[in-house]
Scaffold this motif. Structure first.
Motif, short mmCIF file in Angstrom:
data_model
loop_
_atom_site.label_atom_id
_atom_site.label_comp_id
_atom_site.label_asym_id
_atom_site.label_seq_id
_atom_site.Cartn_x
_atom_site.Cartn_y
_atom_site.Cartn_z
N SER A 22 0.86 -1.18 0.00
CA SER A 22 0.00 0.00 0.00
C SER A 22 0.89 1.23 0.00
O SER A 22 1.93 1.22 0.63
N SER A 23 0.44 2.26 -0.71
CA SER A 23 1.21 3.49 -0.57
C SER A 23 0.43 4.42 0.34
O SER A 23 -0.77 4.59 0.19
N PHE A 24 1.11 4.95 1.31
CA PHE A 24 0.43 5.81 2.28
C PHE A 24 1.35 6.97 2.64
O PHE A 24 2.56 6.93 2.40
N LYS A 25 0.74 8.01 3.18
CA LYS A 25 1.53 9.14 3.68
C LYS A 25 1.57 9.05 5.19
O LYS A 25 0.53 8.94 5.84
N THR A 26 2.78 9.08 5.71
CA THR A 26 2.88 9.01 7.16
C THR A 26 3.94 9.97 7.67
O THR A 26 4.88 10.31 6.95
N HIS A 27 3.74 10.41 8.88
CA HIS A 27 4.71 11.32 9.48
C HIS A 27 4.65 11.13 10.99
O HIS A 27 3.57 11.05 11.57
N CYS A 28 5.81 11.00 11.63
CA CYS A 28 5.78 11.03 13.08
C CYS A 28 6.73 12.10 13.58
O CYS A 28 7.73 12.41 12.94
N LYS B 96 -4.08 16.37 15.62
CA LYS B 96 -5.15 16.55 14.64
C LYS B 96 -4.82 17.70 13.68
O LYS B 96 -5.02 17.59 12.48
N GLN B 97 -4.31 18.79 14.24
CA GLN B 97 -3.96 19.94 13.41
C GLN B 97 -2.84 19.60 12.43
O GLN B 97 -2.91 19.98 11.27
N GLN B 98 -1.83 18.88 12.90
CA GLN B 98 -0.73 18.48 12.02
C GLN B 98 -1.24 17.61 10.87
O GLN B 98 -0.84 17.78 9.73
N PHE B 99 -2.13 16.70 11.21
CA PHE B 99 -2.68 15.81 10.20
C PHE B 99 -3.52 16.60 9.19
O PHE B 99 -3.35 16.46 7.97
N LEU B 100 -4.40 17.46 9.68
CA LEU B 100 -5.27 18.23 8.78
C LEU B 100 -4.44 19.18 7.90
O LEU B 100 -4.77 19.37 6.73
N LYS B 101 -3.37 19.71 8.46
CA LYS B 101 -2.48 20.56 7.66
C LYS B 101 -1.90 19.79 6.48
O LYS B 101 -1.85 20.29 5.36
N SER B 102 -1.49 18.56 6.76
CA SER B 102 -0.92 17.72 5.71
C SER B 102 -1.96 17.42 4.63
O SER B 102 -1.68 17.49 3.44
N VAL B 103 -3.19 17.11 5.07
CA VAL B 103 -4.27 16.81 4.12
C VAL B 103 -4.59 18.05 3.29
O VAL B 103 -4.71 17.99 2.06
N ALA B 104 -4.69 19.21 3.96
CA ALA B 104 -5.02 20.45 3.27
C ALA B 104 -3.99 20.74 2.18
O ALA B 104 -4.33 21.10 1.06
N LYS B 105 -2.73 20.52 2.53
CA LYS B 105 -1.65 20.80 1.59
C LYS B 105 -1.70 19.83 0.41
O LYS B 105 -1.60 20.24 -0.75
#
Lengths: 197, 84
Positions: A120-126, A142-151
């Motif tokens: 699977s290809s996925f986007k991940t960040h820790c 949540k904000q970090q995740f939504l920022k990534s999605v928005a971008k």
């Protein structure tokens, strides 16, 4: 569907002293959480504490996918059986379902992503965040995740929001419309992580 | 043991692991360990070991599977005590 789990190894040692080989109830801890085969893997490993949490994070990540699939929560870590292909790659079986895991192991943390398909290809960040109380840390993540999605999808960050379903699985909304984004969030101690498909 | 005594004992057991003070203060039969008290799942193992020690019982994996709330924990403890 996708699931992730991060374990801050320092935090885990503090929070769960029985996970350490010299913990007072270590054997009982192992017996509650791991199958005989998994216990053998732990005993044979060089860093037992790390292996305990590697297997744990594999189970947690796979469990998160399973709950999204079937909508049913349970607490029975032994019903999830881990197999290691290498240090980073593995599989978790829950009844007849198989999940594929990839993990990142550092001195500080163990991070696992579980998927339904092997490739699977996925986007991940820790990331490391200042230790905050539970609610604040969850907000930051949540904000970090939504920022990534928005971008990534070219959305206005202000229109995005996360809401939890009845079984506690979070979903992302753009204004009032639910977006078809599969994702998973995790945090532990100093570390947080998100992943999405 | 009365229902109130059992809830009080469980409350003492879970206290070190809770992350939501408000839900803890309002703890009742309907409180969920993970969704309400925000106990992390690794600490749920500690809760189970503590319950075994406190009541001198053994909780099998099948029982553990449903032990996600105060109510379920009360049922399991009562069943195990009755078997003794």
């Amino acid at each position: 569907m996708i699931g992730n789990d991060i374990v801050d190894l320092k935090q885990a040692a503090l929070d769960s002293p029985d996970s350490y080989p010299d913990g007072k109830r270590h054997l009982r801890f192992l017996e509650k959480v791991f199958t005989v085969k998994e216990q053998d893997l732990i005993i044979a490993s060089e860093d037992k504490h790390q292996t305990v949490w590697l297997l744990w994070s594999m189970k947690e990540a796979a469990y998160k996918v399973n709950v999204q699939q079937f909508g049913k929560r349970f607490f029975n870590p032994k019903r999830l059986e881990c197999e290691l292909v290498s240090n980073e790659k593995g599989m978790v079986k829950i009844d007849i379902e198989t999940y594929f895991t990839s993990s990142k192991i550092t001195e500080d943390y163990v991070y696992t992503v579980a998927t339904l398909k092997e490739e699977s290809s996925f986007k991940t960040h820790c990331f490391k965040a200042k230790k905050l109380n539970y609610k604040l840390q969850s907000e930051v993540l949540k904000q970090q995740f939504l920022k990534s999605v928005a971008k990534n999808k070219n959305y206005n960050l202000k229109t995005l929001k996360i809401k939890k379903s009845e079984v506690g699985v979070p979903k992302v909304y753009r204004d009032l419309k639910r977006l078809p984004i599969n994702f998973s969030l995790t945090h532990c101690g100093r570390f947080s992580g998100f992943v999405y498909l | 043991m009365t229902k109130e005594e059992l809830i009080a004992k469980l409350k003492t057991i879970v206290q070190p692991y809770i992350q939501n003070e408000e839900a803890f203060n309002n703890l009742s039969e309907n409180t969920d360990f993970i969704n309400d008290l925000k106990i992390n799942s690794a600490n749920l193992v500690d809760v189970i070991l503590d319950v075994e020690d406190e009541f001198d019982i053994r909780i099998e994996n099948d029982d553990m599977e449903r032990m996600v709330s105060v109510k379920a924990a009360m049922d399991i403890v009562n069943e195990k005590l009755a078997e003794k």
